[in-house]
Design a protein around this motif. Sequence first.
Motif, PDB file in Angstrom:
ATOM      1  N   ALA A 143       1.040  -1.052   0.324  1.00  0.00           N
ATOM      2  CA  ALA A 143      -0.048   0.227  -0.071  1.00  0.00           C
ATOM      3  C   ALA A 143       0.776   1.279   0.252  1.00  0.00           C
ATOM      4  N   ASP A 144       2.421   1.440   0.827  1.00  0.00           N
ATOM      5  CA  ASP A 144       3.010   2.134   0.880  1.00  0.00           C
ATOM      6  C   ASP A 144       3.146   2.340  -0.477  1.00  0.00           C
ATOM      7  N   ALA A 145       4.275   1.383  -1.141  1.00  0.00           N
ATOM      8  CA  ALA A 145       4.797   1.428  -2.202  1.00  0.00           C
ATOM      9  C   ALA A 145       4.205   2.324  -3.499  1.00  0.00           C
ATOM     10  N   VAL A 146       2.534   1.884  -3.630  1.00  0.00           N
ATOM     11  CA  VAL A 146       1.756   1.827  -4.323  1.00  0.00           C
ATOM     12  C   VAL A 146       1.329   3.398  -4.214  1.00  0.00           C
ATOM     13  N   LEU A 147       1.277   3.900  -3.055  1.00  0.00           N
ATOM     14  CA  LEU A 147       0.924   5.600  -2.541  1.00  0.00           C
ATOM     15  C   LEU A 147       2.313   6.324  -3.272  1.00  0.00           C
ATOM     16  N   CYS A 148       3.245   6.039  -2.811  1.00  0.00           N
ATOM     17  CA  CYS A 148       4.565   7.044  -3.253  1.00  0.00           C
ATOM     18  C   CYS A 148       4.525   6.118  -5.419  1.00  0.00           C
ATOM     19  N   LEU A 149       4.325   5.596  -5.289  1.00  0.00           N
ATOM     20  CA  LEU A 149       4.689   4.939  -6.557  1.00  0.00           C
ATOM     21  C   LEU A 149       3.121   6.205  -7.722  1.00  0.00           C
ATOM     22  N   GLY A 180      12.378  -8.646   2.315  1.00  0.00           N
ATOM     23  CA  GLY A 180      11.405  -7.776   2.203  1.00  0.00           C
ATOM     24  C   GLY A 180      11.467  -6.640   2.035  1.00  0.00           C
ATOM     25  N   ARG A 181      12.104  -6.374   2.185  1.00  0.00           N
ATOM     26  CA  ARG A 181      12.794  -4.607   1.645  1.00  0.00           C
ATOM     27  C   ARG A 181      12.338  -4.670  -0.602  1.00  0.00           C
ATOM     28  N   VAL A 182      12.137  -3.253  -0.708  1.00  0.00           N
ATOM     29  CA  VAL A 182      11.122  -3.045  -2.199  1.00  0.00           C
ATOM     30  C   VAL A 182      12.355  -1.907  -2.186  1.00  0.00           C
ATOM     31  N   ARG A 183      12.857  -1.812  -3.442  1.00  0.00           N
ATOM     32  CA  ARG A 183      12.451  -0.153  -4.217  1.00  0.00           C
ATOM     33  C   ARG A 183      12.235   0.233  -5.054  1.00  0.00           C
ATOM     34  N   VAL A 184      11.659   1.171  -5.561  1.00  0.00           N
ATOM     35  CA  VAL A 184      10.582   1.801  -6.251  1.00  0.00           C
ATOM     36  C   VAL A 184      10.894   3.355  -7.167  1.00  0.00           C
ATOM     37  N   GLU A 185      11.654   2.488  -8.470  1.00  0.00           N
ATOM     38  CA  GLU A 185      12.172   3.629  -8.958  1.00  0.00           C
ATOM     39  C   GLU A 185      11.006   4.411  -9.644  1.00  0.00           C
ATOM     40  N   ILE A 218       5.250  13.695   1.212  1.00  0.00           N
ATOM     41  CA  ILE A 218       4.458  12.281   1.962  1.00  0.00           C
ATOM     42  C   ILE A 218       6.113  11.333   1.698  1.00  0.00           C
ATOM     43  N   VAL A 219       5.629  10.721   0.327  1.00  0.00           N
ATOM     44  CA  VAL A 219       6.580   9.842  -0.084  1.00  0.00           C
ATOM     45  C   VAL A 219       8.469   9.740   0.697  1.00  0.00           C
ATOM     46  N   GLY A 220       8.784  11.034   1.194  1.00  0.00           N
ATOM     47  CA  GLY A 220       9.717  10.927   1.649  1.00  0.00           C
ATOM     48  C   GLY A 220       9.559  10.206   3.187  1.00  0.00           C
ATOM     49  N   GLN A 221       8.512  10.693   3.709  1.00  0.00           N
ATOM     50  CA  GLN A 221       8.123   9.796   5.118  1.00  0.00           C
ATOM     51  C   GLN A 221       7.664   8.701   5.201  1.00  0.00           C
ATOM     52  N   LEU A 222       7.831   8.404   3.708  1.00  0.00           N
ATOM     53  CA  LEU A 222       6.907   7.025   3.871  1.00  0.00           C
ATOM     54  C   LEU A 222       8.970   5.642   3.373  1.00  0.00           C
ATOM     55  N   ALA A 223       8.665   6.623   2.376  1.00  0.00           N
ATOM     56  CA  ALA A 223       9.980   5.807   2.407  1.00  0.00           C
ATOM     57  C   ALA A 223      11.567   5.735   3.019  1.00  0.00           C
TER      58      ALA A 223
END
Length: 122
Positions: A50-56, A86-91, A115-120
């Motif tokens: 959910a956090d990764a999709v929000l950042c994306l 479990g780590r994920v990196r999305v660019e 928000i992206v910075g905080q979640l990441a």
Amino acid sequence: MFDPDNGGGPAQAHSERPNRSSISFPATASQVTWAHQFLENLLTDSPLAADAVLCLSEVATNSVIHSNSRCKGGCFTVNVERYDNGRVRVEVEDQGGPWIQRAKPGGQLSLGLRIVGQLASE
């Protein structure tokens, strides 16, 4: 490559190799939805989905609206790395361009990248 946490000595090689996936999309608003689906499918079993999709969503939307990718024929690319721990990196890679700070109506703040910075960083 040097590791500042190792007194500036050589970085230790990581034995963990990520599972990598990439896909490019035409830089249109409707394609951000397809990018969400791509990432959701890759992260179905991840608690970070959910956090990764929000950042994306935020970063891909910025690419479509603000970068040179918005020009005719432009595109953006989503790069994902999943690690066994479990780590994920999305660019999101776009076609660049100048950074222009736009005024928001009614004193609105630009919170998306905050928000992206905080979640990441969590």
